[in-house]
Scaffold this motif. Structure first.
Motif, mmCIF file in Angstrom:
data_model
loop_
_atom_site.group_PDB
_atom_site.id
_atom_site.type_symbol
_atom_site.label_atom_id
_atom_site.label_comp_id
_atom_site.label_asym_id
_atom_site.label_seq_id
_atom_site.Cartn_x
_atom_site.Cartn_y
_atom_site.Cartn_z
ATOM 1 N N ALA A 1 0.829 -1.200 0.000
ATOM 2 C CA ALA A 1 0.000 0.000 0.000
ATOM 3 C C ALA A 1 0.866 1.253 0.000
ATOM 4 C CB ALA A 1 -0.940 -0.006 1.203
ATOM 5 N N SER A 2 1.954 1.259 0.775
ATOM 6 C CA SER A 2 2.802 2.446 0.802
ATOM 7 C C SER A 2 3.568 2.596 -0.509
ATOM 8 C CB SER A 2 3.761 2.396 1.992
ATOM 9 O OG SER A 2 4.660 1.326 1.855
ATOM 10 N N THR B 1 2.580 1.519 -3.724
ATOM 11 C CA THR B 1 1.684 1.977 -4.785
ATOM 12 C C THR B 1 0.993 3.282 -4.423
ATOM 13 O OG1 THR B 1 -0.104 0.555 -3.966
ATOM 14 C CG2 THR B 1 1.319 -0.338 -5.707
ATOM 15 N N GLY B 2 0.918 3.590 -3.130
ATOM 16 C CA GLY B 2 0.350 4.863 -2.710
ATOM 17 C C GLY B 2 1.210 6.047 -3.132
ATOM 18 N N ARG C 1 10.395 3.687 -1.244
ATOM 19 C CA ARG C 1 9.044 3.198 -0.921
ATOM 20 C C ARG C 1 8.801 1.777 -1.421
ATOM 21 N NH1 ARG C 1 7.843 8.329 -2.783
ATOM 22 N NH2 ARG C 1 7.241 7.454 -4.773
#
Length: 142
Positions: A42-43, A45-46, A72
């Motif tokens: 999530a971090s 692709t966020g 990231r």
């Protein structure tokens, strides 16, 4: 101030001050714990950014620039706006004479696909496309 008003003001103030401590969401209490892999994904692709390959170009980014990996992600991923074939190319040690390209990968609309793993932070890379005539866009996370 009457005793009744003073009591009401005291109770109201106490309720307002303690509200954040006692309010909870049933949905958040019932949600399953997130695994470390899910949080990392999530971090990664966020923090994605948009790629844009104009018609007539065979690669993105256009010009003489490169994309750069970040801390990231542990890999390089794309999420295209249209099905396409992409080849990941990168520079070993930031050296254009050490350009390396991986194999062609068919990527599906709206789906994250890993194109390469094992890159250090700050690695330079770009994408080649088989269809140079089409305008191609999507997201990249690295």
């Amino acid at each position: 101030m009457s005793g009744r008003r003073k009591l009401f003001a005291t109770v109201a103030a106490a309720a307002l001050l303690s509200a954040p401590l006692i309010v909870s969401s049933p949905a958040s209490a019932a949600s399953p714990p997130r695994s470390a892999a899910n949080v990392a994904a999530a971090s990664c692709t966020g923090g994605a950014w948009k790629y844009d390959k104009p018609a007539g170009w065979g690669y993105a980014p256009t010009g003489s620039g490169y994309y750069v990996t970040t801390n990231r992600c542990a890999d390089i991923q794309v999420k295209p706006d249209n099905d396409t074939q992409i080849q990941l190319c990168y520079l070993k040690n930031h050296d254009p004479s050490q350009e390396t390209c991986k194999g062609w990968v068919t990527v599906t609309t709206g789906r994250w696909t890993v194109l390469g793993t094992g890159f250090n932070d700050g690695a330079y890379f770009y994408f080649k496309f088989t269809n140079t005539n089409a305008h191609k866009t999507g997201l990249v996370a690295a």
